[in-house]
Design an enzyme around this catalytic site. Structure first.
Site, short mmCIF file in Angstrom:
data_model
loop_
_atom_site.label_atom_id
_atom_site.label_comp_id
_atom_site.label_asym_id
_atom_site.label_seq_id
_atom_site.Cartn_x
_atom_site.Cartn_y
_atom_site.Cartn_z
CE1 TYR A 144 -3.73 2.47 0.67
CE2 TYR A 144 -2.35 3.30 2.46
CZ TYR A 144 -3.44 3.43 1.64
OH TYR A 144 -4.26 4.53 1.76
CG ASP A 239 5.90 3.27 0.72
OD1 ASP A 239 6.27 3.83 1.77
OD2 ASP A 239 4.72 3.23 0.35
CE LYS A 267 2.29 5.01 8.26
NZ LYS A 267 0.89 5.18 8.59
N1 HOZ Z 1 -3.98 3.08 5.98
C1 HOZ Z 1 -3.42 3.53 7.19
C2 HOZ Z 1 -2.53 2.58 7.87
N2 HOZ Z 1 -1.81 1.71 7.05
C3 HOZ Z 1 -4.50 3.92 8.15
C4 HOZ Z 1 -4.51 5.36 8.34
C5 HOZ Z 1 -5.49 5.82 9.39
O1 HOZ Z 1 -6.61 5.34 9.46
O2 HOZ Z 1 -5.11 6.68 10.14
#
Ligand code: HOZ
Length: 428
Positions: A144, A239, A267
């Site tokens: 992702y 990534d 992050k």
């Molecule tokens: N897709 C995000 C974690 N892999 C989640 C982000 C969120 O809901 O804050």
């Protein structure tokens, strides 16, 4: 456990926000029930608006490696805010964060700060396309990279959680240039590359998959990708939005000793504030405007608050013993969970790299997205609620990751293992 205030808050938010949440996995729809609305966090704990306390392994999905409301980070944000929150002009702090990143991450000679991981991957791919003059991109099933149009095909995280193969609203033309192959399968990459000679701009992947649970690379896999991409003039993009400064100070690329051409970060480098970054060698990064013709910009890019929170977090991570502590706490937790599943005869696959981990309810060995998809998500749902009821907050999806931070105490870890053991004893 009382949660009526969270329920009321969710009912209210659903009237004005799709699903009542600003990111899909947060609304708990794949584990049932309603999301807990968080009032505050401190150290290893979060507290919901009904007053319940949880040991938190979501950690804002990874950034909070120092824990919630770390005093140094809060003080840095506070004192920076007093000088103004945004200028749309350069500040010396941005150079300091960039220097820290360049000194830490082997592949990065120059870096551009943006506002999210999504912006980082989107921009890196634009640069790779500009640099190579090619259109096609190669991605890995289950990785992702944020909600970029052409990266949502066979994506992990919420896309996997909701069982989607891609997203609505993405023109076929956009997705046409995205090729997808399985993780841990270098031959599939070679075949895709040979079937599209001189057409593929880049291969983008999470070097450790972190949006489908946690899936480490086979030994030598990343090296093989390095060789194939180099041979065919394809830009290799790691990534490291999740793994950067998490599995090692230099990220997964230093952990596995493989140097990609470009790296995306997010992050942790923002210490819990919105941030992203992409970087690479000088040759590639010279393509970025104003030096080159690949355009990318942002009013809030390099925002003083995010940058100062990031610098403060990275300074702490540079202290001796930090990664050893993360490794030891996470190993204790993972071993405790493995013992508990074994004791109760539960089919489970435990996956962990450093302080990132996931327990899959499957008898299979999970080495790629298809392996992860064999997991029994109904069992995960029972496990999730059992933990929440016992004051432990984990990802509300089998297809996300758990994060151990520096403030998880031995007591937190023991309490978590005890809670999980009780929950697993009662799983049907
Ligand atoms: N897709 C995000 C974690 N892999 C989640 C982000 C969120 O809901 O804050």
């Amino acid at each position: 456990m009382e949660s009526s205030k969270s329920l009321a808050a969710w009912q209210k938010s659903q009237r004005v926000i799709p699903g009542g949440v600003n990111s899909p996995v947060r609304n708990f729809s794949k584990v049932g029930g309603h999301p807990r609305f968080i009032a505050r966090g401190e150290g290893s704990k979060v507290y919901d608006i009904d007053g319940n306390e949880y040991i938190d392994y979501v950690a804002s999905w990874g950034p909070l490696v120092l824990g919630h409301a770390h005093p140094s980070v809060i003080e840095a944000i506070r004192s920076t805010a007093l000088d103004g929150t945004s200028f749309g002009a350069p500040t010396t702090r941005e150079t300091e964060l960039a220097e820290t990143i360049v000194n830490a991450v082997p592949s990065i000679e120059q870096v551009r700060l943006v506002n999210s991981g999504t912006e980082a991957t989107m921009s890196a791919i634009r640069v790779a396309r500009g640099y190579t003059g090619r259109d096609k991109i190669l991605k890995i099933d289950g990785c992702y990279h944020g909600h970029v149009d052409y990266l949502l095909a066979k994506a992990g995280s919420g896309v996997a959680t909701f069982g989607l193969s891609d997203s609505g609203g993405v023109p076929e033309d956009f997705a046409r240039n995205t090729l997808t192959v399985p993780f841990n399968d270098p031959e599939a990459v070679r075949e895709a590359v040979e079937a599209n000679p001189d057409e593929i701009a880049c291969l983008i992947l999470e070097p450790i998959m972190g949006n489908m649970g946690i899936i480490p690379p086979y030994e030598g896999y990343l090296n093989q990708l390095r060789e194939i991409t180099e041979e065919h003039g394809i830009v290799l993009i790691f990534d490291e939005v999740i793994t950067g400064f998490r599995v090692a100070y230099g990220g997964a690329q230093s952990y596995y000793n493989v140097t990609p051409d470009m790296t995306c970060l997010g992050k942790i480098i923002g210490g819990g504030l919105p941030v992203g970054a992409y970087g690479g060698n000088q040759d590639i990064m010279r393509c970025v405007a104003p030096e080159g013709d690949v355009y990318q910009a942002g009013t809030l890019s390099g925002n003083p608050l995010a940058v100062t929170a990031g610098i403060t977090t990275l300074r702490k991570l540079a202290e001796p013993g930090v990664y050893e502590q993360l490794e030891s706490s996470a190993a204790t937790l993972a071993e405790g969970l493995a013992e508990a599943t074994q004791k109760h005869g539960i089919d489970a696959w435990h996956s962990r790299v450093g302080s990132m981990l996931m327990l899959y309810f499957t008898p299979e060995t999970v080495t790629d997205a298809d392996g992860a998809r064999t997991a029994d998500t109904e069992r995960y749902q029972q496990y999730f609620w059992g933990l929440v009821e016992r004051g432990v907050y984990v990802a509300p999806s089998q297809f996300e990751a758990g994060f151990v931070s520096l403030v998880h105490s031995d007591e937190d870890i023991n309490t978590t293992v005890q809670a999980a053991t009780q929950v697993l004893a009662n799983l049907c």
